[in-house]
Design a protein around this motif. Structure first.
Motif, PDB file in Angstrom:
ATOM      1  N   GLY A 236      11.776   6.086  35.509  1.00  0.00           N
ATOM      2  CA  GLY A 236      12.948   6.197  36.370  1.00  0.00           C
ATOM      3  C   GLY A 236      14.115   6.879  35.697  1.00  0.00           C
ATOM      4  N   PRO A 237      14.979   7.512  36.483  1.00  0.00           N
ATOM      5  CA  PRO A 237      16.102   8.286  35.958  1.00  0.00           C
ATOM      6  C   PRO A 237      17.297   7.418  35.618  1.00  0.00           C
ATOM      7  N   GLY A 238      18.196   7.973  34.819  1.00  0.00           N
ATOM      8  CA  GLY A 238      19.434   7.282  34.486  1.00  0.00           C
ATOM      9  C   GLY A 238      20.389   8.226  33.786  1.00  0.00           C
ATOM     10  N   ASN A 239      21.532   7.706  33.388  1.00  0.00           N
ATOM     11  CA  ASN A 239      22.527   8.549  32.725  1.00  0.00           C
ATOM     12  C   ASN A 239      22.160   8.762  31.252  1.00  0.00           C
ATOM     13  N   ALA A 240      23.080   9.347  30.494  1.00  0.00           N
ATOM     14  CA  ALA A 240      22.803   9.669  29.087  1.00  0.00           C
ATOM     15  C   ALA A 240      22.499   8.430  28.270  1.00  0.00           C
ATOM     16  N   TYR A 241      23.115   7.291  28.597  1.00  0.00           N
ATOM     17  CA  TYR A 241      22.876   6.052  27.862  1.00  0.00           C
ATOM     18  C   TYR A 241      21.468   5.522  28.143  1.00  0.00           C
ATOM     19  N   VAL A 242      21.052   5.630  29.385  1.00  0.00           N
ATOM     20  CA  VAL A 242      19.705   5.193  29.761  1.00  0.00           C
ATOM     21  C   VAL A 242      18.663   6.084  29.095  1.00  0.00           C
ATOM     22  N   ALA A 243      18.894   7.405  29.125  1.00  0.00           N
ATOM     23  CA  ALA A 243      17.950   8.336  28.496  1.00  0.00           C
ATOM     24  C   ALA A 243      17.837   8.074  27.002  1.00  0.00           C
ATOM     25  N   ALA A 244      18.977   7.842  26.346  1.00  0.00           N
ATOM     26  CA  ALA A 244      18.962   7.566  24.908  1.00  0.00           C
ATOM     27  C   ALA A 244      18.231   6.260  24.609  1.00  0.00           C
ATOM     28  N   ALA A 245      18.420   5.264  25.465  1.00  0.00           N
ATOM     29  CA  ALA A 245      17.747   3.976  25.268  1.00  0.00           C
ATOM     30  C   ALA A 245      16.241   4.118  25.440  1.00  0.00           C
ATOM     31  N   LYS A 246      15.817   4.872  26.458  1.00  0.00           N
ATOM     32  CA  LYS A 246      14.382   5.085  26.676  1.00  0.00           C
ATOM     33  C   LYS A 246      13.757   5.787  25.477  1.00  0.00           C
ATOM     34  N   ARG A 247      14.465   6.761  24.949  1.00  0.00           N
ATOM     35  CA  ARG A 247      13.950   7.483  23.789  1.00  0.00           C
ATOM     36  C   ARG A 247      13.753   6.529  22.606  1.00  0.00           C
ATOM     37  N   ARG A 248      14.687   5.603  22.422  1.00  0.00           N
ATOM     38  CA  ARG A 248      14.636   4.703  21.274  1.00  0.00           C
ATOM     39  C   ARG A 248      13.570   3.607  21.405  1.00  0.00           C
ATOM     40  N   VAL A 249      13.283   3.171  22.635  1.00  0.00           N
ATOM     41  CA  VAL A 249      12.298   2.087  22.784  1.00  0.00           C
ATOM     42  C   VAL A 249      10.875   2.608  22.931  1.00  0.00           C
ATOM     43  N   VAL A 253       7.337   0.392  24.113  1.00  0.00           N
ATOM     44  CA  VAL A 253       6.803   0.559  25.468  1.00  0.00           C
ATOM     45  C   VAL A 253       6.559   2.048  25.694  1.00  0.00           C
ATOM     46  N   GLY A 254       5.819   2.370  26.728  1.00  0.00           N
ATOM     47  CA  GLY A 254       5.690   3.752  27.148  1.00  0.00           C
ATOM     48  C   GLY A 254       6.883   4.127  28.016  1.00  0.00           C
ATOM     49  N   ILE A 255       7.165   5.422  28.117  1.00  0.00           N
ATOM     50  CA  ILE A 255       8.185   5.913  29.045  1.00  0.00           C
ATOM     51  C   ILE A 255       7.606   7.094  29.797  1.00  0.00           C
ATOM     52  N   ASP A 256       8.247   7.452  30.898  1.00  0.00           N
ATOM     53  CA  ASP A 256       7.757   8.590  31.667  1.00  0.00           C
ATOM     54  C   ASP A 256       8.106   9.899  30.979  1.00  0.00           C
ATOM     55  N   MET A 257       9.383  10.164  30.766  1.00  0.00           N
ATOM     56  CA  MET A 257       9.848  11.395  30.145  1.00  0.00           C
ATOM     57  C   MET A 257      11.336  11.282  29.882  1.00  0.00           C
ATOM     58  N   ILE A 258      11.858  12.185  29.059  1.00  0.00           N
ATOM     59  CA  ILE A 258      13.297  12.312  28.896  1.00  0.00           C
ATOM     60  C   ILE A 258      13.706  13.536  29.707  1.00  0.00           C
ATOM     61  N   ALA A 259      14.313  13.304  30.835  1.00  0.00           N
ATOM     62  CA  ALA A 259      14.590  14.392  31.773  1.00  0.00           C
ATOM     63  C   ALA A 259      15.880  15.115  31.422  1.00  0.00           C
ATOM     64  N   GLY A 260      15.844  16.423  31.571  1.00  0.00           N
ATOM     65  CA  GLY A 260      17.043  17.237  31.419  1.00  0.00           C
ATOM     66  C   GLY A 260      17.683  17.503  32.774  1.00  0.00           C
ATOM     67  N   PRO A 261      18.630  18.427  32.846  1.00  0.00           N
ATOM     68  CA  PRO A 261      19.289  18.743  34.112  1.00  0.00           C
ATOM     69  C   PRO A 261      18.295  19.286  35.145  1.00  0.00           C
TER      70      PRO A 261
END
Length: 456
Positions: A236-249, A253-261
């Motif tokens: 799922g999508p989110g702001n820069a803080y959510v993206a940074a958190a997904k990258r770190r965890v 856990v697995g994540i979908d992707m780190i989405a750009g613009p």
């Protein structure tokens, strides 16, 4: 005063095209150092203190003054009430979109998400066992910037895959809180709940949901707390803080992707009404100032007509300033030598959304190798794919379509290899394994294979 939108005009015939083109495409995925520091601290705190930390950050950033995390949980009754409260047109549209998304992903599962096996001539069974993840977490932006379509695209393929539990987190900030642009400090037990999001949770089969957001929500899903269960994957999508958190965890856990613009690339042969193309360029530009909209076309006069439609249509757009900033900063109208060359350039870009706005879309589709989603023909606007065509709208961005795929049923499954070696098969495979294991200096490997050889 309405801002002007003038995407840069480029020509592949220009000697400096490659340099100008590369500069226009540039976008860095590097996270801001200050954001990374905040996110790292939040993740560590939630990992250590669990519910207590989640409550503290939810109070600080969203203004929700719950005494305990269970007070932040949404119920199935909340979902049903939201669905029933919608005007019939919205309710029917939501259900129709969900049905189409579900049908597409059911077909996807049948084609690529089933277990399989075979036996070779020696009777050895080889195959693959496909099983769903036990529990996934879905992050859904909340408050006024809510996207029920995103919830459908994340939850429905998980449901079709057979995931046992789908846990949704969605911020519901109180007006005046940090999350809504205020200075913080206000507190309430209930924030801004988007009815369409709750209704979408109902039709998509969400199991549980909590009104939390930001890095603290990602941490809770990744590590688990006394109230919120740990998941196997977060999408799922989110702001820069959510993206940074997904990258770190990622890794825990697995994540979908780190989405750009957001991105759209339109390949046009000049046969589509130019106002259609202009509006399609707007459809991504209105997301944010960093979104990218590019037109590739071999007809210079047609490009002029598209620019004229941009000038005419922009004043009537509610998000005109964002569209103008996006087109001026990252947009491009590129004159190519041919449609074949346009296809080559498209493959270099590997766009998130690729529209083939042509009278002969099937002619050009075989030349296109890299794209998140390909929209064929003038009537296939990207916006239809965003909401209700059926395929998933969670797509790779920033050139990652060169090696990654849209979100799908396969993202909520895992694959285990199946190997059952027969006695006859062990006589064939054993000597091969012994030779290779001894070559690697792994004697126990070699002996384990040798023990299965028949002693004569």
């Amino acid at each position: 005063m309405t801002p002007k939108a003038a995407p840069v005009r480029l020509s592949t015939a220009s000697a400096g095209f490659d340099a100008e083109f590369k500069a226009r495409l540039h976008w860095s995925a590097d996270a801001d150092a200050a954001i990374e520091k905040v996110v790292a601290d939040i993740l560590a705190d939630v990992h250590k203190r669990g519910d207590e930390a989640v409550l503290e950050y939810t109070r600080r950033y969203d203004g929700l003054g719950a005494a305990a995390v269970p007070e932040l949980e949404l119920t199935q009754a909340d979902f049903k009430e939201a669905f029933d409260s919608l005007p019939s047109a919205q309710r029917d549209a939501l259900q129709a979109a969900a049905d189409r998304v579900r049908s597409y992903h059911e077909a996807q599962k049948k084609a690529s998400g089933e277990s399989w096996s075979y036996r070779d001539v020696d009777g050895t069974l080889l195959g693959q066992k496909v099983t769903p993840l036990d529990r996934v977490g879905i992050y859904v932006p909340g408050g006024k910037a809510a996207y029920p379509s995103s919830l459908l695209m994340n939850a429905i393929p998980a449901h079709v895959a057979g995931v046992g539990e789908i846990i949704m987190v969605v911020p519901t900030p109180v007006k005046g809180s940090v999350a809504t642009g205020g200075s913080g400090g206000q507190s309430s037990t209930k924030g801004e709940r988007n009815v369409l999001v709750l209704a979408a949770a109902y039709v998509a089969g969400v199991t549980r949901a909590f009104t939390i957001g930001g890095a603290q929500a990602v941490a809770a899903l990744a590590y688990g707390t006394a109230t919120i269960p740990a998941v196997d994957k977060i999408t799922g999508p989110g702001n820069a803080y959510v993206a940074a958190a997904k990258r770190r965890v990622f890794g825990t856990v697995g994540i979908d992707m780190i989405a750009g613009p957001s991105e759209i690339l339109v390949l046009a042969d000049g046969t589509t009404p130019p106002d259609w193309v202009a509006m399609d360029l707007f459809s991504q530009a209105e997301h944010d100032e960093l979104a990218q909209s590019i037109l590739l076309c071999p007809d210079a006069a047609y490009i002029d007509r598209v620019q004229a439609e941009i000038d005419r249509l922009l004043p009537g757009m509610p998000r005109a300033e964002i569209i103008a900033a996006s087109l001026n900063g990252r947009g491009a109208l590129i004159h190519t030598k041919s449609m074949e060359e346009a296809c080559e350039i498209s493959n270099r870009i590997a766009p998130e959304h690729l529209e083939v706005s042509s009278s002969e879309p099937q002619r050009w589709e075989p030349l296109l190798r890299h794209a998140g989603a390909i929209f064929l023909g003038a009537f296939t606007s990207e916006s239809l794919g965003d909401y209700c065509a059926g395929p998933n709208h969670v797509l790779p961005t920033s050139g990652t379509a060169r090696f990654s795929s849209p979100l799908g049923v396969y993202d909520f499954q895992k694959r285990s290899s199946l190997i059952e070696v027969s006695e006859a098969g062990a006589q064939v495979l054993g000597p091969i394994a012994v030779t290779l294991a001894e070559g690697e200096g792994l004697q126990a490997h070699a002996e384990a294979a040798r023990m299965r050889l028949c002693r004569i």
